[in-house]
Design a protein around this motif. Structure first.
Motif, PDB file in Angstrom:
ATOM      1  N   ALA A 298      38.502  38.759  43.932  1.00 13.28           N
ATOM      2  CA  ALA A 298      38.104  39.914  43.128  1.00 13.28           C
ATOM      3  C   ALA A 298      39.331  40.730  42.770  1.00 13.28           C
ATOM      4  O   ALA A 298      40.155  41.031  43.615  1.00 13.28           O
ATOM      5  CB  ALA A 298      37.108  40.756  43.904  1.00 13.28           C
ATOM      6  N   GLY A 299      39.437  41.084  41.490  1.00 14.60           N
ATOM      7  CA  GLY A 299      40.570  41.905  41.073  1.00 14.60           C
ATOM      8  C   GLY A 299      41.703  41.113  40.471  1.00 14.60           C
ATOM      9  O   GLY A 299      42.609  41.666  39.888  1.00 14.60           O
ATOM     10  N   ALA A 300      41.641  39.790  40.627  1.00 17.34           N
ATOM     11  CA  ALA A 300      42.695  38.968  40.041  1.00 17.34           C
ATOM     12  C   ALA A 300      42.633  39.069  38.535  1.00 17.34           C
ATOM     13  O   ALA A 300      43.622  39.287  37.860  1.00 17.34           O
ATOM     14  CB  ALA A 300      42.539  37.512  40.455  1.00 17.34           C
ATOM     15  N   THR A 301      41.443  38.914  38.010  1.00 22.79           N
ATOM     16  CA  THR A 301      41.254  39.002  36.581  1.00 22.79           C
ATOM     17  C   THR A 301      40.197  40.072  36.357  1.00 22.79           C
ATOM     18  O   THR A 301      39.914  40.851  37.244  1.00 22.79           O
ATOM     19  CB  THR A 301      40.803  37.645  36.024  1.00 22.79           C
ATOM     20  OG1 THR A 301      39.636  37.271  36.719  1.00 22.79           O
ATOM     21  CG2 THR A 301      41.877  36.611  36.218  1.00 22.79           C
ATOM     22  N   LYS A 302      39.635  40.069  35.180  1.00 22.30           N
ATOM     23  CA  LYS A 302      38.622  41.083  34.910  1.00 22.30           C
ATOM     24  C   LYS A 302      37.491  40.938  35.925  1.00 22.30           C
ATOM     25  O   LYS A 302      36.913  39.875  36.062  1.00 22.30           O
ATOM     26  CB  LYS A 302      38.078  40.881  33.496  1.00 22.30           C
ATOM     27  CG  LYS A 302      37.267  42.076  33.086  1.00 22.30           C
ATOM     28  CD  LYS A 302      36.500  41.816  31.810  1.00 22.30           C
ATOM     29  CE  LYS A 302      35.794  43.090  31.429  1.00 22.30           C
ATOM     30  NZ  LYS A 302      34.543  42.888  30.793  1.00 22.30           N
ATOM     31  N   GLY A 303      37.188  41.993  36.650  1.00 26.19           N
ATOM     32  CA  GLY A 303      36.225  41.822  37.733  1.00 26.19           C
ATOM     33  C   GLY A 303      35.096  42.803  37.659  1.00 26.19           C
ATOM     34  O   GLY A 303      35.204  43.853  37.119  1.00 26.19           O
TER      35      GLY A 303
END
Lengths: 303, 366
Positions: A298-303
């Motif tokens: 979570a938070g790596a890409t759009k989350g």
């Protein structure tokens, strides 16, 4: 008011308000019912084992209530834990399982990374092939494998049959395909941009694997580790076939072969041994569960 | 800092040609935006510059060196992705310093660069947080920070604002422009949003179906589009296109829309279109702001006509009007105080000084 009138206009229609939550309540009741049922079914054997392990041989054979301990005793535990033989089985099992986990991870992680990320000719077919090998039951493989190691002994003079460490070479044939498959799935869920960002940042493939993929896919890694450990720890058929001398046995086979003498079943110690044998996987589960948190990405890409 | 040159660059996937031989020269310090509808090859072009895609044919040069076979890490570029692509297990500072740590920069230097970038992007207080503790806009700032600290030759942006909500997008657009004014790094920016393209770019490259339609400054593209595609793509609401013919009447060149409606052309326009084939089917291109309410006094090139409005859209600073002209729905922009009402007639005027005339068959602007 107007919406109320519309509701009245269709008297035959079921009112939808609240029906969602009513469905939910029933779904919950049924889930709890079945969960309790299965929990009872799953827990009865270990509870029975625990009860029996606390009884003396005399009490076990006496016609009393099998679900109650009238004279609890730790003598079974004391005897097993002071027996060199039992500790030897335990040690063999531990050494094999740890080695198998290490070998499995060393093979599976790079294999899964290559199959999921480095698109090369035949990579998709290979990935499926890895999974297919897992579908072959191990009971079909033990005879050819035995033959292989026997021939290996004949040709090289290195005898591996009836050595506990032969299992270190055999178990990965079970664990590597499945662990690779799990990790392919986890690695595939990592967004492509993450490795592209790493590559642009100057990371090599190896650095992308060690600095990005392994930390991000840690939950998957832990799942694979638990799997490999449990498979190696609980394996029965292979050690039964490949090892025979008492000092080469692993725990599951050792308990059966040494605690059943002729037609005399030493139930108290068998149950104690089985319980003690089940402890390490339990401890590992309990310990690793804390790290087994999904949503690390979570938070790596759009989350 | 470096210029980027593309020479006849082609990208083919099996049978599909995604990029069909494009030539592009991007000067040092320039901010170039590639814009076009989805599938036009703009992202593929950017990824080829980054080295994430092999090129099928042609040459890509960064700083004068052909980089066709140079891996991304040796091209000295930094890229900002649409979905940020932050490393989730690292803090903001670790994310930004990852590339520098891989290159074994001294610790003090890394810290200095992070501090500077964090100040520039106003994320100093977020430096120890993980990406999941950040909002979308903050994540995109960190992604930009990660690019800035590398101090690369070229910045590549792949639709960086598409995941943000409208308000944040406007704000981040300004941030990106400010950053570029400070660091002056050559930038290639991909977007499908023509407003972003117009507001950010020194030059805009409009792409369509794997080819470049037109390259120019935002004003050039808006006022002098070369093709119907560019004319329709740039500007919102889009340019109106009306079927028309040229004809001579009373010694003046007219553009005839219908049997009833024909406008005399202003003299400079008439001179420009004099050589056009008179019988040819043409399109009159008019931007909405060149269709306004009629003024009481006559002006050269401003021609009045009457229309019945279908729909009006009050925007506050202006009112958009929609009406039927020559069988086409036409959009105009009138003063909010003009008496524009749904279903009511209104006297309008077209500004033919800003008209465009297009060849209907080829789509080329005459």
């Amino acid at each position: 008011m107007s919406s109320f009138a519309i509701d009245k206009a269709g008297p035959g229609r079921k009112v939808k308000f609240g029906s969602m939550s009513r469905d939910r309540v029933w779904a919950l009741r049924w889930s709890y019912f079945f969960l309790t049922l299965f929990a009872i079914i799953a827990l009865l054997p270990p509870i029975y084992m625990l009860i029996t392990s606390l009884k003396s041989s005399a009490e076990i054979s006496a016609a009393t209530n099998p679900w109650w301990v009238f004279h609890p005793t730790l003598s079974n535990y004391h005897e097993l834990l002071t027996s060199n033989q039992f500790l030897r089985f335990f040690g063999n099992s531990a050494a094999i399982s740890i080695a198998v986990v290490a070998i499995t991870m060393a093979i599976s992680i790079p294999a899964a990374f290559a199959l999921s990320r480095m698109k090369f000719w035949g990579s998709a077919t290979l990935a499926t092939g890895v999974f297919l090998t897992y579908l072959i039951p191990d009971s079909l493989l033990f005879i050819p494998l035995f033959k292989m190691f026997a021939l290996f002994g004949d040709w090289t003079g290195i005898q591996l049959i009836n050595r506990w460490y032969v299992l270190i070479f055999i178990y990965p044939t079970l664990t590597v395909p499945f662990c690779t498959w799990i990790m392919i799935g986890y690695f595939a869920s990592i967004p492509k941009e993450l490795d592209e960002a790493a590559i642009i940042d100057g990371a090599s493939w190896f650095q992308t694997l060690t600095r990005i993929f392994i930390p991000v896919a840690l939950p998957g890694l832990i799942a694979a580790t638990i799997f490999a450990f449990t498979v190696s720890w609980a394996q029965f058929l292979y050690p039964l076939v490949f090892t025979t001398s008492t000092d080469q046995l692993v725990l599951p086979v050792g308990i059966i072969t040494t605690l059943i003498k002729g037609d005399v079943f030493n139930w108290g110690q068998i149950m104690t041994g089985a319980l003690l044998g089940a402890a390490p996987p339990l401890v590992i589960y309990a310990f690793l569960m804390d790290y087994y948190i999904a949503g690390l990405t979570a938070g790596a890409t759009k989350g | 800092m470096a210029e980027v040159n593309l020479r006849k660059v082609v990208k083919r996937y099996d049978d599909v040609e995604a990029v069909r031989g494009i030539d592009l020269d991007i000067a040092d310090h320039e901010f170039v935006v590639l814009v076009g509808p989805s599938g036009c090859g703009k992202s593929t072009t950017l990824r080829m510059i980054a080295g994430l895609e092999d090129i099928t044919d042609g040459d890509i040069m960064i700083g004068g060196d052909v980089v066709n076979d140079v891996p991304p890490k040796d091209r000295d570029i930094a890229m900002v992705f649409q979905n940020y692509a932050l490393y989730p297990h690292m803090t903001v500072a670790e994310n930004m310093s990852f590339g520098l740590r891989l290159k074994r920069y001294p610790k003090a230097e890394i810290k200095a660069r992070i501090d500077e970038a964090a100040r520039m992007l106003d994320i100093v207080e977020l430096i120890d947080r993980k990406p999941k503790q950040l909002s979308g806009g903050q994540r995109q700032r960190v992604a930009m920070g990660r690019a800035i600290v590398r101090n690369p030759k070229v910045f590549l942006f792949d639709e960086p604002l598409s995941n943000l909500d409208a308000k944040l997008r406007v704000q981040m657009r300004i941030e990106i422009k400010k950053v570029h004014q400070k660091v002056r790094t050559t930038t290639v920016y991909v977007t499908h949003d023509q407003v972003e393209a117009m507001t950010l770019a020194d030059r805009v490259v409009v792409m369509n179906k794997g080819r470049i339609e037109q390259i120019g400054t935002p004003n050039d593209l808006y006022h002098k589009p070369a093709t119907r595609f560019v004319a329709a793509f740039i500007g919102s609401p889009a340019m109106n296109f009306l079927p028309c013919r040229l004809e001579e009447a009373a010694g003046r060149l007219h553009v005839r829309l219908t049997e009833q409606i024909a406008f005399p052309l202003p003299s400079d326009r008439a001179a420009r279109y004099r050589n056009a084939n008179p019988g040819q089917q043409l399109l009159l291109g008019l931007r909405p702001e060149h269709i306004t309410e009629a003024k009481p006094h006559a002006e050269p090139g401003i021609e009045p006509f009457d229309a019945t409005l279908d729909v009006t859209e009050p925007m506050g600073m202006e009112t958009l009007i929609y009406f039927n002209l020559a069988g086409k729905q036409v959009c105009g922009r009138v003063n909010p105080n003009a008496p524009a009402r749904d279903g009511q007639p209104l006297r309008l005027a077209v500004d033919l000084n800003n008209m465009h005339l297009l060849n209907e068959a080829t789509g080329a602007v005459i």
